[in-house]
Write an enzyme that holds these catalytic residues in place. Structure first.
Site, PDB file in Angstrom:
ATOM      1  N   HIS A   1      14.259  12.968  -7.184  1.00 20.35           N
ATOM      2  CA  HIS A   1      15.413  13.573  -6.517  1.00 20.35           C
ATOM      3  C   HIS A   1      16.326  14.206  -7.570  1.00 20.35           C
ATOM      4  CE1 HIS A   1      14.238  11.537  -2.952  1.00 20.35           C
ATOM      5  NE2 HIS A   1      15.259  10.701  -2.772  1.00 20.35           N
TER       6      HIS A   1
ATOM      7  N   LYS B   1      25.036   6.474   3.849  1.00 21.57           N
ATOM      8  CA  LYS B   1      24.609   5.450   2.872  1.00 21.57           C
ATOM      9  C   LYS B   1      25.215   5.736   1.506  1.00 21.57           C
ATOM     10  CE  LYS B   1      20.124   4.636   5.047  1.00 21.57           C
ATOM     11  NZ  LYS B   1      18.685   4.954   4.979  1.00 21.57           N
TER      12      LYS B   1
ATOM     13  N   SER C   1      -4.205  -2.240   6.859  1.00 20.51           N
ATOM     14  CA  SER C   1      -4.669  -2.279   5.462  1.00 20.51           C
ATOM     15  C   SER C   1      -5.424  -3.553   5.113  1.00 20.51           C
ATOM     16  CB  SER C   1      -3.471  -2.154   4.524  1.00 20.51           C
ATOM     17  OG  SER C   1      -2.774  -0.981   4.794  1.00 20.51           O
TER      18      SER C   1
ATOM     19  N   ARG D   1      21.753  -3.874   3.764  1.00 18.31           N
ATOM     20  CA  ARG D   1      22.591  -3.420   2.645  1.00 18.31           C
ATOM     21  C   ARG D   1      24.084  -3.576   2.872  1.00 18.31           C
ATOM     22  NH1 ARG D   1      19.491   2.160   1.894  1.00 18.31           N
ATOM     23  NH2 ARG D   1      17.629   1.423   0.822  1.00 18.31           N
TER      24      ARG D   1
ATOM     25  N   VAL E   1       6.271   3.039  -2.694  1.00 18.96           N
ATOM     26  CA  VAL E   1       7.074   2.139  -3.521  1.00 18.96           C
ATOM     27  C   VAL E   1       6.271   0.889  -3.882  1.00 18.96           C
ATOM     28  CG1 VAL E   1       9.182   0.734  -3.588  1.00 18.96           C
ATOM     29  CG2 VAL E   1       9.244   3.039  -2.610  1.00 18.96           C
TER      30      VAL E   1
ATOM     31  N   SER F   1       8.804  11.979  -1.595  1.00 17.05           N
ATOM     32  CA  SER F   1       8.489  10.559  -1.794  1.00 17.05           C
ATOM     33  C   SER F   1       9.435   9.636  -1.044  1.00 17.05           C
ATOM     34  CB  SER F   1       8.511  10.211  -3.278  1.00 17.05           C
ATOM     35  OG  SER F   1       9.769  10.551  -3.833  1.00 17.05           O
TER      36      SER F   1
ATOM     37  N   THR G   1       0.816  -1.224   0.000  1.00 18.13           N
ATOM     38  CA  THR G   1       0.000   0.000   0.000  1.00 18.13           C
ATOM     39  C   THR G   1       0.845   1.266   0.000  1.00 18.13           C
ATOM     40  OG1 THR G   1      -0.053  -0.152   2.403  1.00 18.13           O
ATOM     41  CG2 THR G   1      -1.962  -1.035   1.214  1.00 18.13           C
TER      42      THR G   1
ATOM     43  N   CYS H   1      18.028   5.232  -2.553  1.00 17.96           N
ATOM     44  CA  CYS H   1      17.582   5.915  -3.782  1.00 17.96           C
ATOM     45  C   CYS H   1      18.596   6.941  -4.298  1.00 17.96           C
ATOM     46  CB  CYS H   1      16.231   6.574  -3.540  1.00 17.96           C
ATOM     47  SG  CYS H   1      16.150   7.535  -2.020  1.00 17.96           S
TER      48      CYS H   1
END
Ligand code: A2P
Length: 337
Positions: free
Chosen positions: A246, A217, A45, A104, A19, A163, A16, A133
């Site tokens: 971005h 990051k 949800s 990551r 992304v 976002s 939902t 991102c």
């Protein structure tokens, strides 16, 4: 190693969200070979429905049983949710393509941008991480140059959209903009400060050196993806009142001068990036034009007048697409190949 042939059973965890919603439309748009699709989110949800290929599909609350028989889990429900369900997903025999930062930097977990290090995906042990991102967007522009002349140092400043903080942050920016125009105060709820008609340094946690998590990051993930732990990188990440793409100003230093024309033609020929430059019109990448596009828009490539070995460039890329959902679906496509 996952060996899938024709079609595959997929779960979206966080279906939902900003992304998650994009993951769904990409599976549809790219005609991803699905034999089964299950949509998972929180209890909040459960019972909601979303449309996929003209069909109404229910959202289910995540549970260990939901992963049984699933081949690929596209996870985009935040780091704590990924950590909470990773073991159940791997034990169910599925591969988790994780959008969060949870795994990551784990040496066992490949961190993959398919245009850059697709071979890393082969060595997964059940989890493949999708990079940050801002890191993905920058790496897409820097990698083609790094292939020709190894990068020594990067100085990057980001202009990051709402976002990146999720669907509710996007709604907050729209609501704040309406409120301010109506003479009412902008009330921050998801983001720490008003974003409408404002900007602020990225709101992730700060370390002892004064860098926020987002900046760290960009440094560490780039070194891992490029397989180049010696690249020196410094970043300043800023949230700006843009909805979903971005932008970044990137200064790239090489071991020797890099001809601007060569950089331009490398960007022109590289997969996943589009050169956007009209010097007569002062027309360069803009987040509004990058929104909804698969490719990262790159332009304003120029010689750094303060350093004979450095170039400057400017880019805009859709944070939800290549910055997140598209990259994850491309990783899933690598597993199918
Ligand atoms: P929900 O809508 O049920 O809260 P975004 O990044 O746009 O904020 O979206 C986050 C996504 O992660 C949403 O789909 C959200 O579902 C989901 N999510 C958040 N917390 C959990 C959780 N504890 N368990 C499962 N899904 C979660």
């Amino acid at each position: 190693l996952l060996s899938m042939s024709q079609s595959c059973r997929v779960a979206i965890l966080g279906a939902t969200g900003a992304v998650g919603t994009e993951l769904l439309s990409l599976l549809e748009e790219r005609n991803f070979p699905l034999s089964y699709l299950t949509l998972l989110a929180s209890e909040r949800s459960a019972g909601k429905h979303v449309t996929f290929k003209g069909e109404s599909l229910p959202i289910t609350a995540v549970s260990a049983e939901a992963f049984e028989g699933v081949d690929i889990v596209l996870a985009s429900a935040g780091g704590s949710t990924s950590k909470a369900w990773a073991t159940a997903i791997v034990e169910a025999g599925a591969v988790m393509i994780d959008n969060s930062s949870a795994f990551r930097m784990d040496p066992q977990v490949p961190l993959v941008i398919p245009e850059i290090n697709p071979e890393a995906a082969r060595h997964h042990q059940g989890i493949i991480a999708n990079p940050n991102c801002s890191t993905i967007l920058m790496n897409m522009a820097v990698w083609p140059l790094h292939q020709v002349s190894p990068v020594q140092r990067i100085v990057v400043s980001t202009y990051q959209s709402a976002s990146g903080a999720g669907a509710r942050a996007m709604a907050e920016l729209e609501q704040q903009s309406r409120d301010v125009l109506e003479g009412k105060p902008a009330r921050p709820e998801i983001l720490p400060y008003p974003l409408a008609f404002n900007l602020f340094p990225h709101n992730s946690a700060l370390n002892a050196e004064g860098y926020c998590e987002e900046e760290v990051k960009m440094v560490k993930e780039t070194q891992k993806i490029f397989g180049a732990p010696d690249i020196r990188i410094t970043a300043t990440c800023v949230r700006v009142p843009v909805l979903r793409a971005h932008s970044e100003a990137v200064n790239i230093e090489f071991g020797q001068p890099f001809p601007v024309d060569q950089a331009r033609s490398l960007i022109q020929g590289a997969p996943g990036v589009t050169l956007v430059e009209d010097w007569q019109k002062n027309y360069f990448p803009m987040p509004l034009e990058a929104s909804g596009q698969d490719n990262v828009l790159v332009g304003r490539i120029r010689q750094d007048i303060s350093n004979p070995n450095a170039l400057d460039l400017w880019l805009s890329g859709d944070q939800i697409r290549k910055g997140a959902a598209l990259n994850a679906v491309q990783i899933a496509e690598l597993l199918l190949a």
